[in-house]
Design a protein around this motif. Structure first.
Motif, PDB file in Angstrom:
ATOM      1  N   ASN A   1     -13.701 -60.855  -1.371  1.00 31.68           N
ATOM      2  CA  ASN A   1     -14.436 -60.751  -0.106  1.00 31.68           C
ATOM      3  C   ASN A   1     -13.693 -59.947   0.968  1.00 31.68           C
ATOM      4  N   VAL A   2     -12.370 -60.034   0.962  1.00 31.18           N
ATOM      5  CA  VAL A   2     -11.605 -59.328   2.000  1.00 31.18           C
ATOM      6  C   VAL A   2     -11.077 -58.002   1.447  1.00 31.18           C
TER       7      VAL A   2
ATOM      8  N   ASN B   1     -13.972 -58.994   9.899  1.00 28.68           N
ATOM      9  CA  ASN B   1     -12.898 -58.343  10.676  1.00 28.68           C
ATOM     10  C   ASN B   1     -12.517 -57.008  10.047  1.00 28.68           C
ATOM     11  N   VAL B   2     -12.458 -57.004   8.701  1.00 29.94           N
ATOM     12  CA  VAL B   2     -12.129 -55.759   7.997  1.00 29.94           C
ATOM     13  C   VAL B   2     -13.201 -54.698   8.269  1.00 29.94           C
ATOM     14  N   VAL B   3     -14.453 -55.106   8.237  1.00 29.97           N
ATOM     15  CA  VAL B   3     -15.550 -54.150   8.486  1.00 29.97           C
ATOM     16  C   VAL B   3     -15.378 -53.535   9.880  1.00 29.97           C
TER      17      VAL B   3
ATOM     18  N   TYR C   1     -14.620 -69.992   1.410  1.00 25.94           N
ATOM     19  CA  TYR C   1     -15.771 -69.092   1.584  1.00 25.94           C
ATOM     20  C   TYR C   1     -15.937 -68.722   3.057  1.00 25.94           C
ATOM     21  N   ASN C   2     -15.952 -69.729   3.929  1.00 25.14           N
ATOM     22  CA  ASN C   2     -16.168 -69.476   5.356  1.00 25.14           C
ATOM     23  C   ASN C   2     -15.083 -68.551   5.916  1.00 25.14           C
ATOM     24  N   LEU C   3     -13.831 -68.860   5.519  1.00 26.30           N
ATOM     25  CA  LEU C   3     -12.695 -68.093   6.038  1.00 26.30           C
ATOM     26  C   LEU C   3     -12.720 -66.653   5.526  1.00 26.30           C
ATOM     27  N   SER C   4     -12.940 -66.495   4.227  1.00 30.20           N
ATOM     28  CA  SER C   4     -12.882 -65.134   3.664  1.00 30.20           C
ATOM     29  C   SER C   4     -14.067 -64.291   4.133  1.00 30.20           C
ATOM     30  N   LYS C   5     -15.220 -64.911   4.370  1.00 32.65           N
ATOM     31  CA  LYS C   5     -16.364 -64.127   4.889  1.00 32.65           C
ATOM     32  C   LYS C   5     -16.094 -63.707   6.335  1.00 32.65           C
TER      33      LYS C   5
END
Ligand SMILES: NC(=O)c1ccc[n+]([C@@H]2O[C@H](COP(=O)([O-])OP(=O)(O)OC[C@H]3O[C@@H](n4cnc5c(N)ncnc54)[C@H](OP(=O)(O)O)[C@@H]3O)[C@@H](O)[C@H]2O)c1
Length: 330
Positions: free
Chosen positions: A92-93, A150-152, A141-145
């Protein structure tokens, strides 16, 4: 960019539930779709003259650079929805970073990133609009989404790459394992066991509504570098949502399990899950499931003219047709 017809786009996660629906809608609308698949054999349902299956993993920079070649838009739908924090962060990240960097180097005109209401975390209450601070906690899940968003934003700003973020609620409809197949299996139990009286808010959004907004975000000028909730507003209750599946199964019998009986088990289950690398914060989740909140869609209504078109009764009826097709419902 006003229409995507005849353009070439990349859809990651195309072998999945939402990505498959996005790919098929685009293809039917005359868009040339490169459908990313780790295992192409999982993409058999994507047979369409406008769809080309492209083998690749979002965590592989070289494969992603090749996949985005000649694409004007990237729909980044792929994600890991379970597993340890290490696993979910990788997909996800890190995966989102690879997708964004590949899109930047190919001069893609826009990336539509599929996020989730999960980024607001289990403490969300009341009216939740897009500017509410994200408190994802430690649930992988919540944290990685949330980190993926932030990456986007980071890569988008650094490379001047336009992006748009959609935060769907609980997506249900044909081909949904989580919010249709599993929920139907729960709802057909007589009585149907759930936490308390089921008056807490649920957030089911029919898949076609999510597809509509996802595709709109690729072209609408007001969507650039913005995030949008995509959830029923106002939210129905869990009892209305699960009860709709129970009614399909021919009953309305509810077994409310008192939350006070459930709370004592939460720390032990949490400990076991944490030792397995998948902390779940069940204590907070129990409160979350009973609480009142609506992920507001005022922003999408005002800026884009989008609002959900499929009400719960219609969405469940359409899901029922699919449940019959796969032999779960008589
Ligand atoms: N379902 C919901 O209720 C819901 C709600 C809010 C947001 N979302 C978001 O919507 C998106 C799609 O969810 P979904 O329900 O459609 O999930 P899904 O059916 O599990 O699909 C996930 C897709 O991602 C792909 N994928 C995972 N890791 C990958 C990797 N390393 N490289 C390439 N592809 C990879 C999977 O490929 P394989 O087929 O090879 O496994 C699959 O195609 C996700 O971003 C999710 O966070 C879902």
């Amino acid at each position: 960019m006003s229409s995507l017809a005849n353009q070439t786009v990349l859809v990651t996660g195309a072998t999945g539930f939402l990505g498959g629906a996005v790919a098929l809608r685009l293809a039917n609308d005359g868009v040339k779709v490169k459908a990313l698949a780790r295992r192409p054999e999982k993409g058999q349902f994507l047979q369409h003259s406008n769809i080309e299956i492209v083998q690749g993993d979002i965590t592989d920079a070289g494969q992603m650079r090749k996949a985005v070649e000649n694409c004007s838009v990237v729909f980044h739908v792929a994600a890991a929805l379970g597993g340890s924090l290490v696993k979910q962060r990788k997909a996800n990240v890190d995966g989102t970073r690879r997708v964004m960097l590949a899109a930047a180097s190919a001069n893609v005109e826009r990336v539509v990133h599929v996020s989730s209401i999960a980024v607001y975390g289990y403490s969300a209450r009341g009216d939740v609009s897009e500017d509410k601070p994200q408190k994802p906690g430690s649930v992988p899940y919540n944290l990685s989404k949330s980190e993926a968003e932030n990456v986007v934003r980071e890569v988008g700003a650094e490379y001047n790459l336009p992006y748009s973020i959609i935060r769907p609620g609980m997506i249900y409809g044909p081909r949904s394992n989580g919010w249709t197949t599993s929920m139907f299996k729960l709802g057909r139990r007589k009585p149907t066991p759930w936490l308390g009286d089921g008056r807490g808010a649920a957030h089911p959004i029919y898949v076609d509504d999510v597809v509509d907004l996802t595709i709109l975000l690729a072209t609408h000028p007001a969507a650039v570098n913005e995030a949008f909730n995509c959830s029923p507003d106002p939210a129905p209750s869990w009892r209305e949502f699960i009860g709709s599946y129970s009614r399909l199964a021919g009953h309305q019998s509810w077994l409310g399990i008192p939350p006070l009986l459930v709370y004592p088990f939460a720390p032990l289950i949490d400990l076991i899950m944490t030792l397995r690398g998948e902390p779940q914060d069940l204590w907070t989740l129990i409160g979350f499931l009973q609480s009142q909140k609506t992920y507001k869609v005022t922003k999408a209504k005002t800026l884009l003219g989008w609002e959900p078109q499929v009400d719960l009764a219609t969405g469940i009826e359409r899901s029922a047709q699919w449940l019959r097709e796969i032999g779960l419902l008589a």
